[in-house]
Scaffold this motif. Structure first.
Motif, PDB file in Angstrom:
ATOM      1  N   LYS A  29      15.353   9.333  -2.244  1.00 49.04           N
ATOM      2  CA  LYS A  29      15.656   8.227  -3.158  1.00 49.04           C
ATOM      3  C   LYS A  29      15.183   8.537  -4.580  1.00 49.04           C
ATOM      4  O   LYS A  29      15.918   8.325  -5.549  1.00 49.04           O
ATOM      5  N   THR A  79      17.563   9.102  -7.913  1.00 47.40           N
ATOM      6  CA  THR A  79      17.332   8.326  -9.130  1.00 47.40           C
ATOM      7  C   THR A  79      17.134   9.260 -10.317  1.00 47.40           C
ATOM      8  O   THR A  79      17.690   9.057 -11.399  1.00 47.40           O
ATOM      9  N   LYS A 122      20.438  10.780 -11.291  1.00 46.50           N
ATOM     10  CA  LYS A 122      21.251   9.838 -12.063  1.00 46.50           C
ATOM     11  C   LYS A 122      20.819   9.822 -13.526  1.00 46.50           C
ATOM     12  O   LYS A 122      21.647   9.772 -14.429  1.00 46.50           O
ATOM     13  N   ASN A 123      19.509   9.870 -13.760  1.00 47.63           N
ATOM     14  CA  ASN A 123      19.012   9.905 -15.139  1.00 47.63           C
ATOM     15  C   ASN A 123      19.411  11.196 -15.839  1.00 47.63           C
ATOM     16  O   ASN A 123      19.741  11.189 -17.030  1.00 47.63           O
TER      17      ASN A 123
END
Length: 174
Positions: free
Chosen positions: A61, A65, A68-69
């Motif tokens: 997870k 994340t 994605k950044n």
């Protein structure tokens, strides 16, 4: 092979086999052009390689994340670079360039004021306005790129536009 015994190269190969397709789909969905998408993908892979030691210890997870950044910042940097090198053809003015991007005359005022006051805005606001006004990126994608919800991107855009219009009206009344 245990987590701690993998080399950076092994981890990167596993990362690519797990996420390469998702990265390709995400960048192509956002920018809509294959060649631009491929350029951004290469930048993403370079950034992942640079941060590999940090990312190797993350759970799935947290890794997703972080990815994605990385995608958001790579796309935003690409657009920012293209906008900062806004090349005007011989005899073309910035207003001509804006007129091509914007059909509604009130949007031209917003864009003109935005360029005039760009340095006063924070980076996230500049990115949001560029993505929406210049590149016509949907709010859903802007939200993803800037790490906010679609609704938050819409609200922030509306507030920025209202603020710019208000400043323009005050400027004209003096």
């Amino acid at each position: 092979m245990s987590e701690n015994k993998r080399t950076k190269e092994q981890w990167f190969d596993e990362f690519l086999s797990a996420y390469k397709g998702a990265i390709q789909r995400a960048t192509l969905y956002i920018v809509k052009k294959q060649d631009v998408s491929e350029d951004i993908q290469q930048e993403i892979y370079c950034r992942v390689w640079a941060y590999a030691e940090k990312m190797m210890g993350m759970d799935k997870k947290a890794l997703e994340t972080y990815l994605k950044n990385i995608i958001r910042s790579a796309v935003a940097d690409h657009f920012r670079d293209k906008n900062s090198r806004l090349i005007l053809k011989s005899g073309e003015t910035l207003n001509d360039k804006m007129a091509v991007c914007l059909d509604d005359p009130s949007d031209r005022v917003i864009c003109r004021e935005y360029f005039r006051n760009m340095k006063r805005l924070d980076q996230k606001s500049r990115d949001l306005l560029q993505m929406r006004i210049i590149y016509d990126i949907p709010f859903k994608d802007i939200g993803i790129l800037l790490g906010m919800s679609e609704a938050a991107a819409r609200k922030r855009y509306a507030r920025l536009v209202a603020g710019i219009k208000d400043k323009e009206q005050r400027r004209r009344s003096f």
